[in-house]
Enzyme design. Structure first.
Site, PDB file in Angstrom:
ATOM      1  N   LYS A   2      -6.906  13.246   8.201  1.00 53.01           N
ATOM      2  CA  LYS A   2      -5.596  13.718   8.606  1.00 53.01           C
ATOM      3  C   LYS A   2      -4.982  14.718   8.666  1.00 53.01           C
ATOM      4  CE  LYS A   2      -4.443  10.428   5.503  1.00 53.01           C
ATOM      5  NZ  LYS A   2      -5.636   9.985   5.128  1.00 53.01           N
ATOM      6  N   ARG A  17       2.116   4.675   2.138  1.00 56.74           N
ATOM      7  CA  ARG A  17       0.659   3.557   2.320  1.00 56.74           C
ATOM      8  C   ARG A  17       0.480   1.964   1.874  1.00 56.74           C
ATOM      9  NH1 ARG A  17      -2.325   8.185   1.242  1.00 56.74           N
ATOM     10  NH2 ARG A  17      -4.482   8.226   0.756  1.00 56.74           N
ATOM     11  N   ARG A  75     -16.350  17.446   1.167  1.00 57.90           N
ATOM     12  CA  ARG A  75     -15.461  17.637   1.094  1.00 57.90           C
ATOM     13  C   ARG A  75     -14.800  18.869   0.005  1.00 57.90           C
ATOM     14  NH1 ARG A  75      -9.865  14.443   2.457  1.00 57.90           N
ATOM     15  NH2 ARG A  75     -10.744  13.468   0.379  1.00 57.90           N
ATOM     16  N   ARG A 101     -12.764  17.437  -5.231  1.00 60.58           N
ATOM     17  CA  ARG A 101     -11.607  16.269  -5.640  1.00 60.58           C
ATOM     18  C   ARG A 101     -12.270  15.609  -6.443  1.00 60.58           C
ATOM     19  NH1 ARG A 101      -7.905  14.066  -0.921  1.00 60.58           N
ATOM     20  NH2 ARG A 101      -8.295  12.699  -1.694  1.00 60.58           N
ATOM     21  N   ARG A 136     -11.109   3.510  -3.085  1.00 55.78           N
ATOM     22  CA  ARG A 136      -9.830   3.895  -2.397  1.00 55.78           C
ATOM     23  C   ARG A 136     -10.063   3.529  -0.885  1.00 55.78           C
ATOM     24  NH1 ARG A 136     -11.181   9.834  -2.094  1.00 55.78           N
ATOM     25  NH2 ARG A 136      -9.503  10.318  -0.474  1.00 55.78           N
TER      26      ARG A 136
HETATM   27  N1  GDP Z   1     -18.886  15.894  10.243  1.00 58.13           N
HETATM   28  C1  GDP Z   1     -17.394  16.007  10.495  1.00 58.13           C
HETATM   29  N2  GDP Z   1     -16.263  15.896   9.313  1.00 58.13           N
HETATM   30  C2  GDP Z   1     -15.474  16.130   9.825  1.00 58.13           C
HETATM   31  C3  GDP Z   1     -14.493  16.252  10.874  1.00 58.13           C
HETATM   32  N3  GDP Z   1     -12.777  15.683  10.375  1.00 58.13           N
HETATM   33  C4  GDP Z   1     -13.127  16.211   9.639  1.00 58.13           C
HETATM   34  N4  GDP Z   1     -13.522  16.587   8.778  1.00 58.13           N
HETATM   35  C5  GDP Z   1     -14.426  15.992   7.152  1.00 58.13           C
HETATM   36  O1  GDP Z   1     -13.849  14.866   6.721  1.00 58.13           O
HETATM   37  C6  GDP Z   1     -13.612  15.419   5.747  1.00 58.13           C
HETATM   38  C7  GDP Z   1     -12.062  14.577   5.641  1.00 58.13           C
HETATM   39  O2  GDP Z   1     -11.148  15.281   6.862  1.00 58.13           O
HETATM   40  P1  GDP Z   1      -9.896  15.042   5.783  1.00 58.13           P
HETATM   41  O3  GDP Z   1      -9.169  15.849   7.341  1.00 58.13           O
HETATM   42  O4  GDP Z   1      -9.450  15.580   4.108  1.00 58.13           O
HETATM   43  O5  GDP Z   1      -9.572  13.597   5.551  1.00 58.13           O
HETATM   44  P2  GDP Z   1      -7.610  12.876   5.474  1.00 58.13           P
HETATM   45  O6  GDP Z   1      -8.469  12.699   3.813  1.00 58.13           O
HETATM   46  O7  GDP Z   1      -7.769  11.744   5.813  1.00 58.13           O
HETATM   47  O8  GDP Z   1      -6.713  13.643   5.182  1.00 58.13           O
HETATM   48  C8  GDP Z   1     -12.884  16.910   5.474  1.00 58.13           C
HETATM   49  O9  GDP Z   1     -14.037  17.472   4.642  1.00 58.13           O
HETATM   50  C9  GDP Z   1     -12.979  17.613   6.408  1.00 58.13           C
HETATM   51  O10 GDP Z   1     -14.101  18.810   6.687  1.00 58.13           O
HETATM   52  C10 GDP Z   1     -15.592  15.969  11.721  1.00 58.13           C
HETATM   53  O11 GDP Z   1     -15.163  15.428  12.911  1.00 58.13           O
HETATM   54  N5  GDP Z   1     -16.686  15.781  11.646  1.00 58.13           N
HETATM   55  N1  ADP Z   2       1.756   7.223  -0.409  1.00 63.82           N
HETATM   56  C1  ADP Z   2       1.787   6.884  -1.167  1.00 63.82           C
HETATM   57  N2  ADP Z   2       1.167   6.263  -2.445  1.00 63.82           N
HETATM   58  C2  ADP Z   2       0.259   5.604  -3.937  1.00 63.82           C
HETATM   59  N3  ADP Z   2      -0.570   7.055  -3.559  1.00 63.82           N
HETATM   60  C3  ADP Z   2      -0.875   8.064  -3.300  1.00 63.82           C
HETATM   61  C4  ADP Z   2       0.083   8.147  -1.621  1.00 63.82           C
HETATM   62  N4  ADP Z   2      -0.040   9.019  -1.450  1.00 63.82           N
HETATM   63  C5  ADP Z   2      -1.034   9.858  -1.953  1.00 63.82           C
HETATM   64  N5  ADP Z   2      -1.672   9.080  -3.468  1.00 63.82           N
HETATM   65  C6  ADP Z   2      -2.660   8.923  -3.881  1.00 63.82           C
HETATM   66  O1  ADP Z   2      -3.438   9.915  -4.315  1.00 63.82           O
HETATM   67  C7  ADP Z   2      -4.898  10.100  -3.601  1.00 63.82           C
HETATM   68  C8  ADP Z   2      -5.082  11.022  -2.459  1.00 63.82           C
HETATM   69  O2  ADP Z   2      -4.077  11.298  -1.808  1.00 63.82           O
HETATM   70  P1  ADP Z   2      -4.769  11.682  -0.142  1.00 63.82           P
HETATM   71  O3  ADP Z   2      -4.982  13.405  -0.125  1.00 63.82           O
HETATM   72  O4  ADP Z   2      -3.464  11.171   0.956  1.00 63.82           O
HETATM   73  O5  ADP Z   2      -6.774  10.976   0.336  1.00 63.82           O
HETATM   74  P2  ADP Z   2      -6.753  11.200   1.925  1.00 63.82           P
HETATM   75  O6  ADP Z   2      -6.669  12.462   2.112  1.00 63.82           O
HETATM   76  O7  ADP Z   2      -8.016  11.288   1.092  1.00 63.82           O
HETATM   77  O8  ADP Z   2      -6.958   9.495   2.128  1.00 63.82           O
HETATM   78  C9  ADP Z   2      -4.311   8.411  -3.183  1.00 63.82           C
HETATM   79  O9  ADP Z   2      -5.541   8.459  -2.727  1.00 63.82           O
HETATM   80  C10 ADP Z   2      -3.903   7.849  -4.137  1.00 63.82           C
HETATM   81  O10 ADP Z   2      -4.183   7.566  -5.323  1.00 63.82           O
END
Ligand code: GDP
Ligand code: ADP
Length: 226
Positions: free
Chosen positions: A18, A92, A126, A159, A170
């Site tokens: 995301k 969420r 990450r 993190r 999670r």
């Molecule tokens: N190997 C790989 N890592 C990725 C890809 N896209 C994102 N990542 C990495 O996966 C981790 C999670 O992505 P992030 O954008 O933070 O996901 P979010 O938790 O949904 O916001 C980060 O360390 C990114 O750099 C991909 O296509 N391949």
């Molecule tokens: N909308 C939400 N409702 C409840 N908790 C949240 C929400 N957004 C974020 N959090 C809290 O913050 C943490 C980190 O969120 P986020 O950075 O969005 O994680 P990720 O990108 O890995 O999905 C979540 O695991 C949760 O504990």
């Protein structure tokens, strides 16, 4: 062709990309990006009352209570007038989505459908720049200088909630509390899902979809020049 501002949500399990994909959307479409996780981490860094309360939940991989989140996000959205926005990480839970739809009409919900096996290994590698929310991965998109943000040169952090045992909690919460939202938005006719395991393959599809909803940055500057 594009008569109004776009109000979009990006959804998907933790680690589905995301933040990564939002960064590209901001670059290409100039939308304002509001990430609930980034917002919470800033509150924690500043030791605000909301931040200290939220940290207890985040460290356990639990969701922060709905009332805290709804207030935090609606306050921020109120500040973004006259701009298309992209909401990442909120809502969420179904009660959060209901509270949001009571106040605002959402145009589209983009769901990143990435399998759990792909995600788990990503999260332990990450690193993030807390000030901007820029995200790196030691295997996939490492920073130019190890441990430093490419733009500011500031320290990157890992993190606390990316530890393997917290990641498992999670993902479980996602399955139980967040996945039901897909049905909520699908029933409302707002949901578009993008399947895949690689952000580089998913993003072009997201970009093509958004291009039917909002002008790209290049087109916006062209229309200013004309
Ligand atoms: N190997 C790989 N890592 C990725 C890809 N896209 C994102 N990542 C990495 O996966 C981790 C999670 O992505 P992030 O954008 O933070 O996901 P979010 O938790 O949904 O916001 C980060 O360390 C990114 O750099 C991909 O296509 N391949
Ligand atoms: N909308 C939400 N409702 C409840 N908790 C949240 C929400 N957004 C974020 N959090 C809290 O913050 C943490 C980190 O969120 P986020 O950075 O969005 O994680 P990720 O990108 O890995 O999905 C979540 O695991 C949760 O504990």
């Amino acid at each position: 062709m594009f008569s109004k501002l776009l109000r979009a949500i990006i959804m998907g399990p933790p680690g589905s990309g995301k933040g990564t994909i939002s960064g590209r959307i901001v670059h290409d479409f100039g939308m304002k990006h509001l990430s609930s996780g980034d917002l919470l981490r800033i509150q924690i860094m500043n030791s605000t009352a909301a931040g200290l309360e939220a940290k207890k939940f985040i460290d356990q991989g639990a969701l922060v209570p709905d009332e805290v989140m709804v207030q935090l996000i609606l306050n921020e959205l109120r500040e973004i007038t006259n701009h298309s926005w992209l909401l990442d990480g909120f809502p969420r839970t179904v009660p959060q989505a209901e509270a949001l739809s009571d106040k605002l009409d959402i145009d589209v919900v983009m769901n990143l459908d990435v399998p759990f096996e792909t995600i788990k290994q990503r999260l332990t590698a990450r690193w993030v720049h807390p000030g901007s929310g820029r995200v790196y991965n030691l295997d996939w998109n490492p920073p130019q200088i190890p441990g430093k943000d490419d733009v500011t040169g500031e320290e990157l952090i890992q993190r606390d909630d990316d530890k393997p045992e917290t990641v498992t909690a999670r993902l479980r919460n996602y399955e139980n509390q967040t996945k039901p939202l897909l049905q909520f938005y699908s029933a409302a006719g707002k949901l578009v899902s993008f399947h895949g395991t690689e952000s580089n393959i998913i993003y072009p599809k997201v970009k093509d979809f958004l291009a039917t909803k909002i002008p790209a940055v290049a087109d916006q500057s062209q229309s200013v020049k004309q």
